[in-house]
Enzyme design. Sequence first.
Site, mmCIF file in Angstrom:
data_model
loop_
_atom_site.group_PDB
_atom_site.id
_atom_site.type_symbol
_atom_site.label_atom_id
_atom_site.label_comp_id
_atom_site.label_asym_id
_atom_site.label_seq_id
_atom_site.Cartn_x
_atom_site.Cartn_y
_atom_site.Cartn_z
ATOM 1 N N SER A 73 -4.642 -1.404 14.181
ATOM 2 C CA SER A 73 -5.045 -0.157 14.575
ATOM 3 C C SER A 73 -5.696 -0.392 15.880
ATOM 4 O O SER A 73 -5.785 -1.578 16.557
ATOM 5 C CB SER A 73 -6.144 0.378 13.385
ATOM 6 O OG SER A 73 -7.441 -0.323 13.813
ATOM 7 N N GLY A 130 0.842 -1.357 0.050
ATOM 8 C CA GLY A 130 -0.082 -0.017 -0.083
ATOM 9 C C GLY A 130 0.813 1.346 -0.143
ATOM 10 O O GLY A 130 0.641 2.281 0.537
ATOM 11 N N GLY A 172 -1.259 7.380 1.786
ATOM 12 C CA GLY A 172 -1.252 7.414 3.211
ATOM 13 C C GLY A 172 -0.129 6.870 4.066
ATOM 14 O O GLY A 172 1.042 7.655 3.753
ATOM 15 N N TYR A 178 -13.943 -5.092 10.312
ATOM 16 C CA TYR A 178 -12.687 -4.218 10.413
ATOM 17 C C TYR A 178 -11.985 -4.550 11.728
ATOM 18 O O TYR A 178 -10.795 -5.108 11.730
ATOM 19 C CB TYR A 178 -13.043 -3.053 10.365
ATOM 20 C CG TYR A 178 -11.745 -2.325 10.463
ATOM 21 C CD1 TYR A 178 -10.885 -2.220 9.525
ATOM 22 C CD2 TYR A 178 -11.701 -1.269 11.400
ATOM 23 C CE1 TYR A 178 -9.607 -1.488 9.325
ATOM 24 C CE2 TYR A 178 -10.523 -0.564 11.306
ATOM 25 C CZ TYR A 178 -9.383 -0.459 10.397
ATOM 26 O OH TYR A 178 -8.343 0.265 10.381
#
Length: 303
Positions: free
Chosen positions: A148, A20, A24, A173
């Site tokens: 997270s 990724g 970000g 998630y």
Amino acid sequence: MGWTINDIPCQEGRLALVTGANIGLGLETTRSLAQKGATVIMACRNRKKGEAARRQLLTEGLSGLDLLELDLADLDSVGRAAASLNEQYGHLNLLVNNAGIMAPPRQLSAQGYELQFAVNHLGHMALTQRLLPLMASQADARVVTVTSGAQYFGRIRWDDLNWTKRYDRYGAYGQSKLANVMFALELQSRLQSKNSSVQSFAAHPGIARTNLQPAALASGGNHWEALVYRLMDPLFQSSSMGVLPQLYAATAPNAQGGEHYGPAQLGGLRGSPTQCRIAPAALDPQQRQRLWILSEKLINTHT
């Protein structure tokens, strides 16, 4: 003053792969490692977007940037990417499992798994397993898996990993982010049992402004959700701050395998990186081993 990117030691001669990497936290990680002299392989799902990000970094005067097409939602793509890296480089010093998706409507991966679990956990686990042989003989080799704060409310749906019943996009998630920490810790345990010099870390960015929140809002279309994000907005820190825990795990000489790093302030929401608490389920060896075995079965069914 806390740890900053200025404290990253020289990375010359080191080869890193960041998933990724075009946006970000992945882009910030790539930029920081390249600034310190690392060769960085930018693993991106969309080659066009990846090349645009690479060109952006080149205009900033950086070098040593390569592009690798990788779709974590497709285990066949993971296999091709790992084979390509092996053929081109034959070694790897640092793997940053950074890519992720958050709270989309229920979708399935190429192999039929719930998309968040597939991308955030299964794809990264499969990639790591494929690349570990390239890291085995490298000095200070590290695997950093980015999770997270959702790990703290996440739970593994042992009887329905695919969320075929009563799908909740934030629940799924949370499951995927808890799985990230469980994987990172179990990987460290297994590496240690084999006397491997490779170390595994977990890190989370706190509340950082990235592409994830706008994408989640756009896919959800929920006015209450949008209101909550607006109310929380003052707490959000920049992506350049949010990236520090994973950079600390990736580069700090005193970082230790098996540890979990996150922001130091406001209960882990923001601030400089520090060692932070781990979700209780991830501290349970039996649950970690159960998830590892289940995940391996899912991965090996299609590889």
